[in-house]
Scaffold this active site. Structure first.
Site, short mmCIF file in Angstrom:
data_model
loop_
_atom_site.label_atom_id
_atom_site.label_comp_id
_atom_site.label_asym_id
_atom_site.label_seq_id
_atom_site.Cartn_x
_atom_site.Cartn_y
_atom_site.Cartn_z
N SER A 43 39.83 25.28 36.53
CA SER A 43 39.47 26.32 37.49
C SER A 43 40.40 27.51 37.31
CB SER A 43 39.58 25.79 38.91
OG SER A 43 40.93 25.87 39.33
N LYS A 44 40.04 28.58 37.98
CA LYS A 44 40.84 29.81 37.87
C LYS A 44 42.28 29.58 38.32
CE LYS A 44 37.25 33.12 37.68
NZ LYS A 44 37.01 34.50 37.40
N ARG A 45 42.48 28.53 39.10
CA ARG A 45 43.84 28.27 39.59
C ARG A 45 44.72 27.64 38.51
NH1 ARG A 45 40.66 27.71 43.88
NH2 ARG A 45 40.08 25.59 43.31
N HIS B 81 43.74 31.06 32.09
CA HIS B 81 43.71 32.51 31.91
C HIS B 81 43.79 32.90 30.44
CE1 HIS B 81 43.76 33.20 36.18
NE2 HIS B 81 44.59 32.19 36.25
N THR C 21 35.25 39.81 37.82
CA THR C 21 35.98 39.41 39.02
C THR C 21 37.14 38.54 38.58
OG1 THR C 21 34.52 37.50 39.21
CG2 THR C 21 33.91 39.43 40.48
#
Ligand code: GLU
Ligand code: ZN
Length: 505
Positions: free
Chosen positions: A274-276, A281, A27
């Site tokens: 976090s993914k933000r 990434h 995801t």
């Protein structure tokens, strides 16, 4: 018996080979936390292999959540592990004795285990709707979130009444009384009181299995011996350990794996990365020109150290030294500056030819060279790379630094800010003098160019080297940061060098 000695053989009797797994959910774009978990699992398995115990690193994909799982994310995860060189021994694409390795292809197994569990007293059918559970919780004022055990002891009449209403049950796991304790490989002894661990659902009302079921079933059937994963999953561990007891009773599991929870990774402002966060990434590092060696080395430091005074090491060295008992349970802080410095250290360890090889995709993508590379460009690259190999921190910088050599004169441009700063009136005077000086050079060589420029700009005009060569550098290369100037001019050639000096005026 002629079995190799291992460090565990004396304390634990016959040693079982290690089997660990990486179990990402496909995801979104893969996170650096995933790299850290994968790396520690890999190092753990390979260390076991190295010391004669045997180690298998499994990659399975946890794609039970159909709404959130994407093929794009799946592909990105595989691309990431392949780029990093974290080769899995068993799993998706490579196969193995315990496949398939995508949970979406294992539904029959989950249904089968669920049916067996449903026949046992470890589970019960629950007919409650979420709103009913929530309403009861409000009314009782209970602080325990989640399910209240309402259907634990339904009478046959109550059950019939629910069925008559057309309700579909889901299967809930009956948490045992008391507490659950395990010896965490990272955190030491961890205990949960089960009164704070509600009975959890193993599937949806339509029978679709949930993560709570699929992960332990896979760990059991794939014979995983050690589960190393992020601390965010700590609260699921008492449930999984309880479920393992049930699976052992019904013959699905042989033993419960050991668990180790790797520390949180904190980003800016001491919040969990976090993914933000853009730096979260993992593939962005590849795209920015990090070396896989550099990223892996940095990520290894998020909870582990090879020695108190040493930051730079290779994957092989990590594998050799890795012991899960050395992992620090305290949160680790993500530090991009440090990651970059470590990446630079790894670049410095590579031979020039290897840097060229690794930089090539970036040079092609930036249009610096064509694809395939023309012979003339390949030759020029071979001459130019030694000039920049010691100066770049990331592979993308090779293209930035060498672009000026390969570009057609018509397309040559200068960095606007650098030009504004260094090609002002005084700068242009310097360039003019430089043009005169090098126009008179006989044999076009680095030494002759240096002699001419130094003679005129430094000796005659009395300029400080920085003031003398800065403007010339921007005129020739278009940038303030470039490979060494005289060598660059030699490679660029007399005609193009003179043309650039002239065009800067
Ligand atoms: N699929 C889970 C996740 O992506 C990992 C589960 C596990 O490691 O047990 O967070
Ligand atoms: Zn219920």
């Amino acid at each position: 018996m002629n079995r190799p000695m291992t460090e565990h053989s004396t304390t634990q009797g016959p040693v079982t080979p290690v089997r660990v797994r990486m179990a990402p959910s496909p995801t979104g774009s893969p996170h650096v936390g995933l790299v850290r978990t994968a790396l520690f699992n890999y190092a753990f398995a390979k260390h076991a292999e190295l010391t004669g115990r045997g180690g298998t690193f499994v990659l399975r994909i946890e794609d039970t959540d159909k709404e959130r799982s994407t093929e794009e994310s799946y592909t990105a995860i595989l691309e990431l592990f392949r780029w990093l060189g974290l080769t899995w021994d068993e799993g998706v694409e490579v196969g193995g004795a315990h496949g398939p390795y995508r949970q979406s292809e294992r539904s029959d197994l989950y249904r089968d285990v669920l049916a067996k569990l449903r026949e046992s007293s470890y589970t019960y059918d629950c007919y409650c709707r979420n709103d009913e559970v929530e309403a009861r919780r409000k009314e009782s004022g209970s602080k325990v979130m989640g399910y209240d055990g309402f259907c634990r002891e339904l009478s046959p009449e109550q059950r019939d009444a629910f069925v008559a209403e057309g309700r579909e049950p889901l299967v809930r796991f009956r948490m045992p009384e008391g507490s659950i304790t395990w010896d965490d490989l990272v955190r030491g002894e961890v205990t949960f009181e089960t009164q704070f661990v509600p009975d959890f659902a193993l599937c949806r009302a339509n029978g679709d299995p949930l993560y709570t079921l699929t992960a332990p079933v896979d760990d059991a059937t794939m014979r995983i011996t050690h589960v190393l994963r992020g601390e965010d999953l700590l609260s699921s561990t008492p449930r999984q350990i309880a479920l393992f007891e049930a699976m052992k009773a019904i013959g699905v599991a042989e033993t419960t794996p050991a668990y180790g929870h790797l520390p949180y990774v904190m980003g800016e402002g001491n919040k969990k990365l976090s993914k933000r966060d853009p730096q979260a990434h993992a593939l962005a590092y590849r795209d920015q020109g990090f070396l896989p060696e550099g990223l892996l080395n940095y990520v290894a430091l998020l909870g582990w150290a090879i020695a108190a005074d040493r930051d730079v090491f290779t994957l092989e060295e990590m594998v050799e030294a890795f012991d899960i008992a050395d992992v620090n349970a305290n949160p680790a802080r993500f530090d991009l500056k440090k990651a970059e410095a470590i990446n630079t250290a790894h670049l410095r360890m590579l031979p020039v030819e290897e840097i060229t090889h690794r930089a090539l995709p970036f040079l092609k993508a930036a249009g610096v060279v064509g694809d395939p590379v023309r012979d003339a460009d390949a030759q020029l690259l071979e001459l130019a790379m030694p000039l920049v190999a010691e100066r770049v921190n990331k592979l993308t910088e090779v293209a930035d630094m060498l672009g000026f050599l390969f570009v057609d004169e018509a397309d040559f441009t200068r960095d606007e800010a650098d030009a504004a700063k260094l090609l002002d009136e005084t700068g242009r005077e310097v360039v003019k003098a430089a043009h005169h000086a090098v126009a008179a050079v006989g044999t076009w060589s680095t030494q002759a160019i240096q002699d001419a420029l130094q003679g005129t700009l430094v000796d005659e005009m009395g300029l400080k080297p920085r003031l003398a060569y800065g403007p010339v550098r921007v005129a020739i290369t278009g940038r303030r940061v470039s490979p060494p100037l005289f060598e660059s001019m030699e490679l660029l050639g007399r005609e193009r060098s003179l043309a650039r000096l002239a065009s800067a005026l």
